[in-house]
Design a protein around this motif. Structure first.
Motif, PDB file in Angstrom:
ATOM      1  N   THR A  72       0.333  -0.940  47.957  1.00 36.67           N
ATOM      2  CA  THR A  72       0.508  -1.898  49.045  1.00 36.67           C
ATOM      3  C   THR A  72      -0.038  -1.359  50.364  1.00 36.67           C
ATOM      4  OG1 THR A  72       2.698  -0.993  49.350  1.00 36.67           O
ATOM      5  CG2 THR A  72       2.525  -3.024  48.064  1.00 36.67           C
ATOM      6  N   CYS A  73      -0.544  -0.111  50.334  1.00 44.41           N
ATOM      7  CA  CYS A  73      -1.068   0.493  51.564  1.00 44.41           C
ATOM      8  C   CYS A  73      -2.324  -0.258  51.993  1.00 44.41           C
ATOM      9  CB  CYS A  73      -1.399   1.960  51.308  1.00 44.41           C
ATOM     10  SG  CYS A  73      -2.167   2.761  52.711  1.00 44.41           S
ATOM     11  N   THR A  74      -2.352  -0.693  53.268  1.00 43.77           N
ATOM     12  CA  THR A  74      -3.480  -1.500  53.739  1.00 43.77           C
ATOM     13  C   THR A  74      -4.477  -0.688  54.543  1.00 43.77           C
ATOM     14  OG1 THR A  74      -2.272  -2.033  55.736  1.00 43.77           O
ATOM     15  CG2 THR A  74      -2.090  -3.596  53.901  1.00 43.77           C
ATOM     16  N   GLY A  75      -4.166   0.572  54.784  1.00 42.44           N
ATOM     17  CA  GLY A  75      -5.088   1.377  55.586  1.00 42.44           C
ATOM     18  C   GLY A  75      -4.409   1.859  56.852  1.00 42.44           C
ATOM     19  N   GLU A  76      -3.531   0.995  57.406  1.00 43.12           N
ATOM     20  CA  GLU A  76      -2.692   1.455  58.522  1.00 43.12           C
ATOM     21  C   GLU A  76      -1.653   2.393  57.915  1.00 43.12           C
ATOM     22  OE1 GLU A  76      -3.017   0.720  61.858  1.00 43.12           O
ATOM     23  OE2 GLU A  76      -4.925  -0.022  61.050  1.00 43.12           O
ATOM     24  N   ILE A  77      -1.111   3.287  58.734  1.00 41.74           N
ATOM     25  CA  ILE A  77      -0.123   4.218  58.185  1.00 41.74           C
ATOM     26  C   ILE A  77       1.010   3.398  57.550  1.00 41.74           C
ATOM     27  CG2 ILE A  77       1.585   5.993  58.727  1.00 41.74           C
ATOM     28  CD1 ILE A  77      -0.295   6.883  61.005  1.00 41.74           C
ATOM     29  N   CYS A 135      -3.616   6.186  53.553  1.00 42.75           N
ATOM     30  CA  CYS A 135      -3.763   5.660  54.907  1.00 42.75           C
ATOM     31  C   CYS A 135      -4.035   6.735  55.961  1.00 42.75           C
ATOM     32  CB  CYS A 135      -2.528   4.850  55.281  1.00 42.75           C
ATOM     33  SG  CYS A 135      -0.997   5.644  54.789  1.00 42.75           S
ATOM     34  N   ILE A 136      -3.971   7.986  55.578  1.00 39.37           N
ATOM     35  CA  ILE A 136      -4.254   9.018  56.587  1.00 39.37           C
ATOM     36  C   ILE A 136      -5.489   9.859  56.259  1.00 39.37           C
ATOM     37  CG2 ILE A 136      -1.895   9.274  57.470  1.00 39.37           C
ATOM     38  CD1 ILE A 136      -1.830  11.815  55.611  1.00 39.37           C
ATOM     39  N   LEU A 137      -5.887   9.860  54.988  1.00 38.03           N
ATOM     40  CA  LEU A 137      -7.054  10.674  54.635  1.00 38.03           C
ATOM     41  C   LEU A 137      -8.317  10.039  55.204  1.00 38.03           C
ATOM     42  CD1 LEU A 137      -6.298  11.681  50.943  1.00 38.03           C
ATOM     43  CD2 LEU A 137      -5.900  12.976  53.024  1.00 38.03           C
TER      44      LEU A 137
END
Ligand SMILES: [Zn+2]
Ligand SMILES: [Zn+2]
Ligand SMILES: [Zn+2]
Length: 530
Positions: free
Chosen positions: A8-13, A22-24
């Motif tokens: 569900t990670c969209t790219g924002e933290i 989201c942080i790499l």
């Protein structure tokens, strides 16, 4: 729970503390580029860039629009007798000193480019304004003549020719003769080859319409000319820039004029007969022009470098120098360069080609000292830049190592400010800020439940961060705020009733305060107790 990235990670933290997607960084750091930048900033430009190539002569820096000056200086440098005279005259004047210094640097220096600023300044040249190379050439020779009697003698011996002309009346046989000296022959482009142009300039009778015959008053006077004394070095100026009275301006004649390695001047020499050794010349310099007007565009030069045993053609375009092993003319089709000044040397003139022309001893010594300093600078640069490179490469290897091992591998883990971690992961250049975990404190001064601001990391990563960046505070298993956790659990329980949640999750929610939630309350993650 995902170890590495959350679906569900969209790219924002995101709020999954074990999601690193989201942080790499999505692109690889260009380490070599950074190293180059760092070296440039710390040590300046690499001085070895200016190291002379073996067997390639030295170029001259363009000071704005001084290509005309550079081409003349190179042509004269490769006129050994000229150079030798310049070296041998006692210096009482700055221009001559600067010229000696320049030529000695070209001969003994180890840099591939020379800055002729001091020389140009000594002549008060406005370096941003281009001059006609032909005019500059003549002005420079006359300047040298004015410096010293010996230089005047040298200029005359090398460049001076004499032409005679005869004015005659075709009606009454009146005639008169005159002589004039020249250091350069200006030739109209009335033929297809240099020989034809010379013949046209000298053998063709020129009608003098505004000069009536002194005897019969008819406008029947013509003029024809011959060369009376051949110069040692013949400068031929191809008159490409022609004044158009209707335009009140000069335009350029682009016509192609062919020329070869040798030139026989017997047809224009008074009393000359074809093939006469005295009339044979060898081409050794060609100054070419690029552009539309003599005072704009660009000048470059092809110059023959004669060694004791071999010779080659050098191409000078300011600091850029190229070598041609064979005669580079005619220029390849499509070349925009137009030959403008041709320099020929009398074949009978025996120049010392041994290269043994020696500059004054003090000059040679001062250039040797400069060279030693220059080599020393190169050595220092290499040493310092290698240190920087090694350090950055080692740092980068460590970075990659930690980067690949962010996720906890066992029960031991640490909490870290996700914003800081993201900055560290995505660094284009090494960062120096300490870890700032105070941003993930709750109102009770303990580890908050703000999962969008924190990630779990391995022991290895934490140890590396603390050692290299410092900062804190340390949050690990059990650092979570109990008060916030209970509050969070209450809210989660209340929410669990409102949403359709998997039975297992609902069960977990009811059991223990071990539910993570997003700020927007859309996603729920269940985990072990933390
Ligand atoms: Zn994520
Ligand atoms: Zn007459
Ligand atoms: Zn709290």
């Amino acid at each position: 729970m995902y170890n590495g990235f959350s679906e569900t990670c969209t790219g924002e933290i995101c709020s999954n503390p074990l999601c690193y997607r989201c942080i790499l960084s999505d692109r690889k750091r260009d380490l070599q580029m950074f190293i180059q930048k760092k070296i440039l900033k710390t040590c300046g430009a690499d001085p070895s860039f200016h190291l002379k190539y073996e067997n390639l002569p030295v170029g001259l820096k363009n000071l704005g629009a001084t290509c005309y000056m550079n081409t003349v200086l190179q042509c004269l440098y490769f006129t050994p007798s000229f150079k030798q005279h310049i070296y041998s005259v006692e210096v009482k004047e700055n221009t001559l000193f600067q010229l000696q210094k320049m030529y000695a640097s070209l001969q003994y220096g180890i840099r591939k480019d020379y800055d002729p600023k001091a020389f140009a300044d000594s002549l008060n040249l406005t370096t941003g304004i281009q001059q006609d190379v032909q005019e500059f050439f003549l002005l420079f020779l006359s300047y040298l003549e004015g410096i010293d009697e010996r230089l005047k003698k040298m200029v005359n011996e090398l460049f001076l020719g004499v032409q005679v002309y005869e004015n005659f009346c075709s009606v009454c046989n009146w005639k008169s003769e005159g002589v004039s000296n020249f250091q350069q022959l200006s030739v109209h482009l009335d033929g297809n080859s240099i020989e034809e142009c010379m013949d046209q300039s000298f053998c063709k009778v020129e009608q003098l319409f505004d000069f009536p015959c002194p005897d019969c008053k008819n406008t029947s006077v013509g003029r024809r000319g011959k060369i009376k004394n051949l110069p040692t070095i013949l400068n031929i100026h191809l008159m490409r820039f022609v004044y158009d009275p209707s335009l009140h301006a000069k335009y350029k004649v682009h016509k192609k004029i062919s020329f070869g390695k040798t030139l026989d001047l017997s047809t224009v020499y008074e009393g000359g007969s074809p093939g006469e050794p005295d009339c044979l010349y060898t081409l050794y310099s060609v100054i070419c022009h690029y552009g539309e007007t003599a005072n704009s565009g660009h000048y470059v030069a092809f110059v023959l470098e004669e060694g004791a045993t071999t010779s080659s053609w050098n191409f000078f375009d300011d600091i850029s120098v190229k070598k041609y092993s064979s005669f580079p003319f005619p220029l390849p089709a499509g070349t925009q360069l137009t030959p403008y000044i041709l320099m020929y040397k009398k074949q009978q003139f025996k120049e010392d080609k041994s290269g043994a022309h020696t500059a004054p001893k003090e000059l040679v010594e001062s250039i040797q000292r400069e060279s030693e300093q220059f080599l020393d600078d190169i050595k220092k640069f290499k040493f310092t830049s290698n240190l920087i490179k090694d350090k950055l490469e080692a740092g980068y290897l460590q970075y990659r190592e930690v980067y690949a091992n962010l996720a906890p591998v066992d029960e031991k883990y640490y909490w870290i400010n996700a914003v800081w971690l993201k900055k560290w992961c995505r660094q284009e250049e090494p960062i120096s800020e300490p870890i700032n975990n105070s941003e993930i404190l709750c109102e009770h001064d303990k580890l908050s439940f703000n999962l969008n601001k924190m990630k779990k990391i391995s022991k290895l990563a934490w140890a590396y961060f603390v050692e290299n960046y410092g900062g804190g505070p340390v949050f690990t298993k059990g650092s979570a705020c109990r008060e916030c956790a209970l509050d969070f659990w209450d809210r989660a329980k209340a929410l669990a009733g409102k949403f359709e949640i998997k039975a297992s999750l609902t069960k977990a929610c009811k059991k223990k305060p071990s539910i993570f939630k997003d700020n927007d309350l859309l996603h729920f993650y269940a985990s072990r107790e933390w």
